[in-house]
Design a protein around this motif. Structure first.
Motif, PDB file in Angstrom:
ATOM      1  N   ALA A   1       0.935  -1.226   0.032  1.00  0.00           N
ATOM      2  CA  ALA A   1      -0.139  -0.007   0.088  1.00  0.00           C
ATOM      3  C   ALA A   1       0.966   1.552   0.081  1.00  0.00           C
ATOM      4  CB  ALA A   1      -0.950   0.130   1.294  1.00  0.00           C
ATOM      5  N   SER A   2       1.592   1.107   0.933  1.00  0.00           N
ATOM      6  CA  SER A   2       2.861   2.602   0.792  1.00  0.00           C
ATOM      7  C   SER A   2       3.391   2.708  -0.420  1.00  0.00           C
ATOM      8  CB  SER A   2       3.628   2.524   2.131  1.00  0.00           C
ATOM      9  OG  SER A   2       4.582   1.464   1.756  1.00  0.00           O
ATOM     10  N   ALA A   3       3.984   1.467  -0.751  1.00  0.00           N
ATOM     11  CA  ALA A   3       4.688   1.633  -2.210  1.00  0.00           C
ATOM     12  C   ALA A   3       3.508   2.155  -3.212  1.00  0.00           C
ATOM     13  CB  ALA A   3       5.174   0.257  -2.620  1.00  0.00           C
ATOM     14  N   ASN A   4       2.523   1.551  -3.300  1.00  0.00           N
ATOM     15  CA  ASN A   4       1.684   2.178  -4.262  1.00  0.00           C
ATOM     16  C   ASN A   4       1.305   3.657  -4.066  1.00  0.00           C
ATOM     17  OD1 ASN A   4      -0.345   1.628  -6.291  1.00  0.00           O
ATOM     18  ND2 ASN A   4      -1.963   1.722  -4.793  1.00  0.00           N
ATOM     19  N   LEU A   5       1.386   4.066  -3.059  1.00  0.00           N
ATOM     20  CA  LEU A   5       1.003   5.533  -2.795  1.00  0.00           C
ATOM     21  C   LEU A   5       2.285   6.409  -3.411  1.00  0.00           C
ATOM     22  CD1 LEU A   5       0.119   6.660   1.002  1.00  0.00           C
ATOM     23  CD2 LEU A   5      -0.554   7.518  -1.401  1.00  0.00           C
ATOM     24  N   ALA A   6       3.689   5.753  -3.091  1.00  0.00           N
ATOM     25  CA  ALA A   6       4.668   6.460  -3.749  1.00  0.00           C
ATOM     26  C   ALA A   6       4.572   6.628  -5.089  1.00  0.00           C
ATOM     27  CB  ALA A   6       6.107   5.735  -3.000  1.00  0.00           C
ATOM     28  N   VAL A   7       4.177   5.460  -5.477  1.00  0.00           N
ATOM     29  CA  VAL A   7       4.275   5.259  -7.157  1.00  0.00           C
ATOM     30  C   VAL A   7       3.182   6.141  -7.969  1.00  0.00           C
ATOM     31  CG1 VAL A   7       3.507   3.646  -8.871  1.00  0.00           C
ATOM     32  CG2 VAL A   7       5.203   2.886  -7.266  1.00  0.00           C
ATOM     33  N   ARG A   8       2.242   6.305  -7.017  1.00  0.00           N
ATOM     34  CA  ARG A   8       0.965   7.088  -7.454  1.00  0.00           C
ATOM     35  C   ARG A   8       1.571   8.478  -7.851  1.00  0.00           C
ATOM     36  NH1 ARG A   8      -4.195   6.008  -5.437  1.00  0.00           N
ATOM     37  NH2 ARG A   8      -4.475   4.097  -5.698  1.00  0.00           N
ATOM     38  N   HIS A   9       2.298   9.049  -6.670  1.00  0.00           N
ATOM     39  CA  HIS A   9       2.760  10.511  -6.728  1.00  0.00           C
ATOM     40  C   HIS A   9       3.795  10.643  -7.746  1.00  0.00           C
ATOM     41  CE1 HIS A   9       1.127  10.744  -2.233  1.00  0.00           C
ATOM     42  NE2 HIS A   9       0.240  11.223  -3.189  1.00  0.00           N
TER      43      HIS A   9
ATOM     44  N   ALA B   1      -9.148  12.358  10.609  1.00  0.00           N
ATOM     45  CA  ALA B   1      -8.737  10.791  10.696  1.00  0.00           C
ATOM     46  C   ALA B   1      -9.417   9.849   9.465  1.00  0.00           C
ATOM     47  CB  ALA B   1      -9.657  10.328  12.176  1.00  0.00           C
ATOM     48  N   SER B   2      -9.008   8.949   9.556  1.00  0.00           N
ATOM     49  CA  SER B   2      -9.289   7.981   8.366  1.00  0.00           C
ATOM     50  C   SER B   2      -9.717   6.601   9.280  1.00  0.00           C
ATOM     51  CB  SER B   2      -8.019   7.278   7.716  1.00  0.00           C
ATOM     52  OG  SER B   2      -7.415   8.581   7.060  1.00  0.00           O
ATOM     53  N   PHE B   3     -11.036   6.452   8.334  1.00  0.00           N
ATOM     54  CA  PHE B   3     -11.362   5.031   8.958  1.00  0.00           C
ATOM     55  C   PHE B   3     -11.874   4.004   7.892  1.00  0.00           C
ATOM     56  CE2 PHE B   3     -12.938   6.239  13.268  1.00  0.00           C
ATOM     57  CZ  PHE B   3     -12.705   7.427  13.265  1.00  0.00           C
TER      58      PHE B   3
ATOM     59  N   PHE C   1      -7.779  -0.603  24.627  1.00  0.00           N
ATOM     60  CA  PHE C   1      -8.718  -0.028  23.715  1.00  0.00           C
ATOM     61  C   PHE C   1      -9.957  -1.019  23.603  1.00  0.00           C
ATOM     62  CE2 PHE C   1      -6.500   3.701  23.672  1.00  0.00           C
ATOM     63  CZ  PHE C   1      -5.174   3.350  23.140  1.00  0.00           C
ATOM     64  N   GLN C   2      -9.961  -2.211  24.331  1.00  0.00           N
ATOM     65  CA  GLN C   2     -10.633  -3.351  23.784  1.00  0.00           C
ATOM     66  C   GLN C   2     -12.009  -3.006  23.789  1.00  0.00           C
ATOM     67  OE1 GLN C   2     -10.349  -5.926  22.188  1.00  0.00           O
ATOM     68  NE2 GLN C   2      -8.085  -6.645  22.683  1.00  0.00           N
ATOM     69  N   HIS C   3     -12.596  -2.066  24.769  1.00  0.00           N
ATOM     70  CA  HIS C   3     -13.966  -1.740  25.026  1.00  0.00           C
ATOM     71  C   HIS C   3     -14.580  -0.648  24.350  1.00  0.00           C
ATOM     72  CE1 HIS C   3     -13.900  -5.251  27.885  1.00  0.00           C
ATOM     73  NE2 HIS C   3     -12.849  -4.428  28.595  1.00  0.00           N
ATOM     74  N   LEU C   4     -13.766  -0.179  23.490  1.00  0.00           N
ATOM     75  CA  LEU C   4     -14.188   1.035  22.679  1.00  0.00           C
ATOM     76  C   LEU C   4     -15.153   0.647  21.767  1.00  0.00           C
ATOM     77  CD1 LEU C   4     -11.212   2.951  21.217  1.00  0.00           C
ATOM     78  CD2 LEU C   4     -12.691   3.701  22.721  1.00  0.00           C
ATOM     79  N   ARG C   5     -16.451   1.227  21.916  1.00  0.00           N
ATOM     80  CA  ARG C   5     -17.612   0.802  21.236  1.00  0.00           C
ATOM     81  C   ARG C   5     -17.355   1.532  19.691  1.00  0.00           C
ATOM     82  NH1 ARG C   5     -23.449   2.489  22.875  1.00  0.00           N
ATOM     83  NH2 ARG C   5     -22.338   4.305  22.850  1.00  0.00           N
ATOM     84  N   GLY C   6     -17.599   0.545  18.758  1.00  0.00           N
ATOM     85  CA  GLY C   6     -17.754   1.068  17.500  1.00  0.00           C
ATOM     86  C   GLY C   6     -16.405   0.853  16.631  1.00  0.00           C
ATOM     87  N   ILE C   7     -15.412   0.229  17.446  1.00  0.00           N
ATOM     88  CA  ILE C   7     -14.136   0.058  16.711  1.00  0.00           C
ATOM     89  C   ILE C   7     -13.704  -1.296  16.895  1.00  0.00           C
ATOM     90  CG2 ILE C   7     -11.641   0.498  16.648  1.00  0.00           C
ATOM     91  CD1 ILE C   7     -13.233   2.850  15.965  1.00  0.00           C
ATOM     92  N   ALA C   8     -13.354  -1.898  15.644  1.00  0.00           N
ATOM     93  CA  ALA C   8     -13.355  -3.421  15.706  1.00  0.00           C
ATOM     94  C   ALA C   8     -11.746  -3.792  15.561  1.00  0.00           C
ATOM     95  CB  ALA C   8     -14.084  -3.936  14.465  1.00  0.00           C
ATOM     96  N   GLY C   9     -11.098  -2.722  15.237  1.00  0.00           N
ATOM     97  CA  GLY C   9      -9.577  -2.884  15.143  1.00  0.00           C
ATOM     98  C   GLY C   9      -8.677  -1.824  14.438  1.00  0.00           C
ATOM     99  N   SER C  10      -7.516  -2.091  14.106  1.00  0.00           N
ATOM    100  CA  SER C  10      -7.014  -0.838  13.547  1.00  0.00           C
ATOM    101  C   SER C  10      -6.095  -1.281  12.611  1.00  0.00           C
ATOM    102  CB  SER C  10      -6.166  -0.030  14.439  1.00  0.00           C
ATOM    103  OG  SER C  10      -5.032  -1.008  15.296  1.00  0.00           O
ATOM    104  N   THR C  11      -5.510  -0.457  11.808  1.00  0.00           N
ATOM    105  CA  THR C  11      -4.565  -0.590  10.506  1.00  0.00           C
ATOM    106  C   THR C  11      -3.575   0.335  10.542  1.00  0.00           C
ATOM    107  OG1 THR C  11      -4.669  -1.450   8.251  1.00  0.00           O
ATOM    108  CG2 THR C  11      -6.163   0.231   8.860  1.00  0.00           C
TER     109      THR C  11
ATOM    110  N   GLY D   1       1.563   5.545   6.692  1.00  0.00           N
ATOM    111  CA  GLY D   1       2.196   5.378   7.931  1.00  0.00           C
ATOM    112  C   GLY D   1       1.383   5.653   8.960  1.00  0.00           C
ATOM    113  N   THR D   2       0.170   6.205   9.074  1.00  0.00           N
ATOM    114  CA  THR D   2      -0.622   6.319   9.968  1.00  0.00           C
ATOM    115  C   THR D   2      -1.551   5.502  10.428  1.00  0.00           C
ATOM    116  OG1 THR D   2      -2.267   7.632   8.434  1.00  0.00           O
ATOM    117  CG2 THR D   2      -0.522   9.305   9.392  1.00  0.00           C
ATOM    118  N   VAL D   3      -2.033   5.450  11.543  1.00  0.00           N
ATOM    119  CA  VAL D   3      -3.128   4.595  11.828  1.00  0.00           C
ATOM    120  C   VAL D   3      -4.518   4.743  11.507  1.00  0.00           C
ATOM    121  CG1 VAL D   3      -4.128   3.438  13.923  1.00  0.00           C
ATOM    122  CG2 VAL D   3      -1.621   4.124  14.226  1.00  0.00           C
ATOM    123  N   GLY D   4      -5.203   3.766  11.072  1.00  0.00           N
ATOM    124  CA  GLY D   4      -6.586   3.991  10.557  1.00  0.00           C
ATOM    125  C   GLY D   4      -7.315   3.152  11.515  1.00  0.00           C
TER     126      GLY D   4
END
Lengths: 740, 112
Positions: A359-367, A593-595, A682-692, A697-700
């Motif tokens: 994904a990050s390589a792709n970003l770089a390539v697109r730019h 933020a990104s979701f 962060f396990q009990h955060l409502r509405g969030i199933a995980g992160s990526t 490089g940022t967290v979504g």
């Protein structure tokens, strides 16, 4: 020599075989004349007996032998399959399961066989097989004497088998094997000699001073072993001579074959051609051997146990079919490969990292905007997607296997309770992640038992109600919008609404004057402690009640609900996410933020437009092509400052049969998402199933769509009125729908 | 022991006589090798041979296997009593006569 690995393999193999055995027995119960099933049962018992023998698990061997005798009679038509035989054999199957499990754990099978029910079961087997004598098989295995009771079968041949393998430089010692063989002929009658030319090199490469020939000699004689050995005395230092007496245990021939350096199948054929073994005897031994080869991964197990005197082992019966069948089985066993699950985990982690890097390589390539590079990149991305899917699919197993195991449960419990129940399985080929399958087993078991126990009425009640005497229990599975739907359905009496309500009031969960919907009442059974008083079956000690079932399902991030109609039946529905480590996602932006939303849940995206935007006092709705959808703004939910001036969109998502709209600031599009688990904080955060980790490089954050859909439907939003004014300003152009 | 080679068109005949022993084997091996390379049919006349020992036997076996691989014919002729007995004892009579019966080399082509 470390046998533990081999033992584990033995256990895994036996487990599979016993499963096959059980399935075949269930088939036979319905169709007693099914020859294929009968053969399957026999083969399973036979193979287990053989390999147990190699590990010295005499009790298992003795027990399996007992079962085999009965099975043999069935196969020869001397007995017909009847309910008593069925029950006894199924019980024997269970027994073998326990014994092999213990053997795998402890390396021996001593203790289980001492239980009284063990002897009882063996006696029943013998009785059914018509074996009159009172000598229990177990006793012979207890004898410490090294030479074993000849209760098993031996080769019919009355000849000695002498295998001569010489050191290549025997000729240089002035010795010629031929002269020894000639001398041997004075001690008896040489019936057959096979000269093995396997080791003879091409003519040009042949070293005249080395001896490349080997011999297999079939010899009839009254001489004893010592005398025969002495015939080869002078050659002993430069050769290996193995001697098997007449009527040797079949096992010994197999061990010999293994100890000899040439190809086993070839050696087997030589032994048949020379008349020392029959084809059947060999086939029995070879089938044994191929199971053995599948069982160990490094050294041939036979080497540990090779002993020309014959280690005390009961023997392999010679009853299997021709070599072709053996080869077929070999081919079939090679279809599957056992893989260490840790290695698989590692592979999947690597694929995950690869996806992120891609994904990050792709970003770089697109730019960079270099056309050629972009094209290469898209090829790489496509390949990565395929690898990702393949790797993840390695962990997927068909749920059908789990469902099949319930056949036995249904049979047993229905017999126990005197009910007639048929189990129907649908969608068995639906695949899900292995870990999920394992964890779903216990909850499903409980639901099945419940259905049989409480749901389905006794035969007379059913007939009185005009229902067919045979009840139907259906287990089904299918994929549905990003999740898997499993249903346990029965055509029994349904849940008693009044009784549940009464109980709920008793337990203080409900008030008598409360206005409750049917679904609310049904959900009471998931409250803790609700079911225990109802339990009549022996589920005590397992700690499984409906509340535990619900907990288990929730732990898998799934949901459970049920539908019931009095007199008609009950359906319990379990929804589970396809727990994949990498999913196809749809990325959206809210504020800074990104979701990520699971792509499977996304139906379409619509521009916000005041024409479609409406609300009522309790929930907020949008009207989309005549449909009303509740909606939820992610910016509010997550407390993020929405972006000013951006064109808001509504992403319509679906979970099960419920839909909702999620308002976001920006749409980014499809995105391969590697799910990273949330930290425990962060396990009990409502509405969030995980992160990526996003390409930059940022967290979504991965949105828990089911939770939000739920929430959208229940919204209380007095305090959110003021937000509407702000939204109203942001509305812009006519709607443009990006339909998925 | 002596080895006489007679070649005629595509046919070779090796005439062996005397007592063959390990010491003669190397010579026999080269003779056979050459004969097989040069001819389509090689006959080994054993009339003058008293008996076969392991060393000779395996060369004959290797030669036969080679002949089969190359699509040539190799035959033993005029075996004496002792040689015949040895061949019988080792079960190799049919090996030299016709198709290889021993499953020792499953990949060998069957030739007549």
């Amino acid at each position: 020599m470390d046998l533990t690995q081999a033992l584990q393999a033995f256990f895994a193999e036996s487990d599979e075989l016993l499963l096959q055995m059980e399935e075949a027995l269930l088939v036979l119960e319905q169709q007693p004349s099914d020859a294929t099933a009968l053969n399957a049962v026999f083969r399973a018992a036979h193979t287990i007996k053989g390999s147990a023998g190699l590990f010295g698990l005499d009790r298992i061997v003795a027990f399996a032998h007992c079962a085999e005798s009965l099975l043999d009679k069935l196969r020869h038509g001397e007995l017909t399959f009847n309910p008593e035989i069925a029950a006894t054999l199924l019980a024997s199957c269970d027994r073998l399961k326990e014994m092999t499990a213990q053997a795998a754990e402890q390396g021996n099978d001593s203790t289980l066989a001492d239980a009284p029910e063990h002897g009882e079961l063996m006696r029943r087997l013998e009785q059914l097989a018509g074996i009159a004598h009172a000598v229990p098989m177990v006793a012979s295995a207890l004898l410490p004497v090294p030479i074993e009771v000849l209760d098993g079968e031996t080769a019919t041949s009355d000849c000695w088998l002498i295998s001569i393998r010489v050191d290549p430089d025997i000729l240089q010692h002035g010795l010629d094997p031929l002269s020894f063989i000639r001398y041997l002929s004075k001690l008896g009658q040489i019936m057959h000699v096979t000269t093995l030319t396997t080791h003879v090199p091409p003519l040009d490469a042949l070293d005249p001073e080395r001896c490349y020939l080997a011999y297999e000699i079939v010899f009839r004689s009254d001489a004893d072993k010592a005398q025969i050995e002495s015939a080869f005395e002078f050659m002993m230092e430069v050769a290996t001579v193995r001697i098997l007496p007449p009527h040797s245990l079949l096992d010994d021939y197999i061990r010999l074959i293994e100890a000899l350096p040439e190809d086993n199948l070839m050696l087997g054929e030589i032994l048949i051609a020379s008349g020392v073994l029959t084809e059947q005897e060999l086939a029995a031994g070879l089938a044994h051997q191929s199971m053995q080869q599948a069982a160990q991964q490094h050294e041939p197990l036979g080497q540990i146990l090779v002993n020309e005197q014959g280690v005390p082992q009961p023997v392999v019966d010679a009853a299997l079919a021709k070599q072709q069948q053996v080869r077929d089985r070999k081919a079939m066993e090679n279809r599957f490969i056992r893989v260490d699950s840790l290695k698989l985990e590692h592979l999947i982690n690597l694929v995950g990292e690869l996806v992120i890097a891609g994904a990050s390589a792709n970003l770089a390539v697109r730019h960079g905007e270099k056309a050629g590079l972009q094209e290469s990149m898209s090829v790489v991305l496509r390949l990565m997607e395929e690898i990702r899917d393949s790797a993840l699919r390695l962990r997927m197993v068909e749920i059908g296997d789990t469902f099949q195991r319930f056949q036995r449960v249904v049979r047993d419990v229905s017999h126990e309770l005197g009910k007639d129940i048929e189990l129907d399985i649908q969608g068995g080929e639906t695949e899900l992640d292995k870990t999920v399958v394992e964890k779903i087993n216990d909850p499903l078991l409980h639901l099945v038992r419940n259905a049989i126990d409480h749901g389905i009425e006794p035969v007379d009640v059913r007939l009185a109600r005009g229902k067919p005497a045979r009840a139907k229990l259906t287990l089904s599975a299918k994929h549905e919008s990003g999740s898997i739907l499993i249903q346990v359905s029965d055509d029994g009496g349904g849940l008693d609404r009044e009784r549940i309500l009464k109980r709920a009031i008793e337990r203080g969960i409900a008030r008598p004057d409360q206005a409750l919907k049917d679904s609310d009442i049904n959900n009471f059974i998931f409250e803790a402690g609700f079911s225990t008083a109802e339990a009549v079956t022996n589920l005590s000690g397992r700690g499984v009640g409906m509340d535990v079932v619900k907990k288990n399902i929730t732990a898998l991030r799934g949901s459970i609900d049920l539908d019931t109609k009095p007199g008609i039946g009950t359906t319990v529905r379990i929804r589970l996410p396809l727990t994949l480590a990498i999913i196809d996602g749809f990325m959206v932006g809210v504020g800074d933020a990104s979701f990520v939303l699971p792509l499977d849940t996304v139906l379409e995206c619509v521009d916000m437009n005041d024409q479609i935007f409406q609300r009522d006092s309790h929930t907020r709705y949008i009207h989309l092509r005549g449909e009303t959808l509740p909606y939820l703004a992610l910016s509010e939910f997550f407390g993020i400052e929405p972006q000013q001036g951006s064109r808001r969109s509504v992403v319509v998502v679906q979970y099960g049969d419920r839909k909702a709209g999620l308002v976001v600031d920006r749409l980014y599009g499809e995105y391969q998402t590697v799910i990273k688990p949330l930290g425990s904080l962060f396990q009990h955060l409502r509405g969030i199933a995980g992160s990526t980790i996003l390409g930059n490089g940022t967290v979504g954050l991965i949105v828990d769509v089911p939770a939000l859909v739920d929430l959208a439907m229940k919204r209380e939003n007095a305090d959110l009125d003021r937000q509407d004014a702000r939204f109203a300003k942001v509305l812009a152009t006519p709607p443009m729908s990006f339909v998925k | 022991m002596s080895i006489q080679l007679m070649q005629q068109a595509k046919q070779s005949e090796l005439l062996l006589s005397g007592e063959l022993s390990i010491y003669d084997v190397a010579e026999l091996k080269s003779a056979l090798s050459a004969a097989l390379a040069a001819s389509e049919t090689v006959e080994i006349n054993l009339s003058g041979v008293d008996d076969l020992d392991s060393a000779i036997l395996q060369v004959l076996v290797a030669a036969k296997l080679q002949a089969d691989r190359d699509g040539r014919q190799l035959r033993l002729t005029d075996q004496g009593e002792a040689s015949k007995n040895t061949l019988e004892l080792t079960g190799l009579t049919s090996f030299f006569d016709g198709p290889i019966e021993q499953s020792a080399q499953p990949s060998s082509p069957l030739q007549h």
